[in-house]
Design a protein around this motif. Structure first.
Motif, PDB file in Angstrom:
ATOM      1  N   SER A 131     -12.769  11.270  35.433  1.00  0.00           N
ATOM      2  CA  SER A 131     -14.152  10.817  35.281  1.00  0.00           C
ATOM      3  C   SER A 131     -14.874  10.956  36.612  1.00  0.00           C
ATOM      4  O   SER A 131     -14.356  10.564  37.645  1.00  0.00           O
ATOM      5  N   THR A 132     -16.030  11.547  36.550  1.00  0.00           N
ATOM      6  CA  THR A 132     -16.884  11.667  37.733  1.00  0.00           C
ATOM      7  C   THR A 132     -18.310  11.356  37.302  1.00  0.00           C
ATOM      8  O   THR A 132     -18.591  11.151  36.132  1.00  0.00           O
ATOM      9  N   THR A 133     -19.185  11.384  38.253  1.00  0.00           N
ATOM     10  CA  THR A 133     -20.594  11.182  37.903  1.00  0.00           C
ATOM     11  C   THR A 133     -21.077  12.400  37.124  1.00  0.00           C
ATOM     12  O   THR A 133     -20.483  13.468  37.181  1.00  0.00           O
ATOM     13  N   GLU A 134     -22.167  12.245  36.412  1.00  0.00           N
ATOM     14  CA  GLU A 134     -22.683  13.313  35.568  1.00  0.00           C
ATOM     15  C   GLU A 134     -23.032  14.574  36.354  1.00  0.00           C
ATOM     16  O   GLU A 134     -22.895  15.675  35.861  1.00  0.00           O
ATOM     17  N   ASP A 135     -23.504  14.415  37.581  1.00  0.00           N
ATOM     18  CA  ASP A 135     -23.961  15.553  38.379  1.00  0.00           C
ATOM     19  C   ASP A 135     -22.822  16.311  39.055  1.00  0.00           C
ATOM     20  O   ASP A 135     -22.968  17.489  39.363  1.00  0.00           O
TER      21      ASP A 135
END
Length: 149
Positions: A131-135
């Motif tokens: 999981s990472t940030t959307e960007d």
């Protein structure tokens, strides 16, 4: 036979020999391992086994054996991850968990896996996006899938 006919015959022979040589060289090349249902089942079984292992440890119970069957691929996309060919596969499968005292069967489970062919063309890896940030680009965890024999 005229000079023009001899040139035409030579050109035809060259084309024929070129086609034969290209075919032979292509056949001698290193082929990537085959993306098949056994490989996909093995990757899914690995993923399920990891989850079952964690649950078994938390519950202080034996880890069940995992069997995958009735694999149905509904979507397949190819891409490049870290400069290597990667396949995103989605579909359904049946799961059989065998515990020491009982057996559990689940039908039509959904799967969503990323499989990556390695550079030497002999092995595959299961990729799991973190999981990472959307960007941001995803960070991938990678697990070797043992070769099929």
């Amino acid at each position: 036979m005229s000079r023009k006919q001899r040139r035409s015959k030579r050109a035809m022979v060259r084309i024929f020999l070129t086609v034969i040589l290209v075919g032979l060289l292509t056949a001698c090349g290193v082929a990537a391992p085959l993306l098949n249902s056994q490989l996909i089942e093995k990757a899914i079984a690995f993923q399920v086994s990891q989850t079952q292992k964690q649950l078994s440890q938390q519950l202080n119970q034996p880890t069940p054996s995992v069997q995958i069957s009735q694999l149905r691929i509904k979507k397949q996309e190819s891409s490049i991850v870290n400069k290597l060919p990667t396949y995103h596969l989605q579909g359904t499968y049946n799961l059989n968990l065998e515990f020491p005292s009982r057996q559990v069967t689940q039908k039509q489970n959904l799967f969503d896996v990323y499989l990556q062919s390695q550079i030497e063309g002999k092995t595959w890896r299961l990729l799991i996006p973190e999981s990472t940030t959307e960007d941001a680009k995803p960070i991938w965890r990678s697990y070797l899938i043992p070769p099929l024999y």
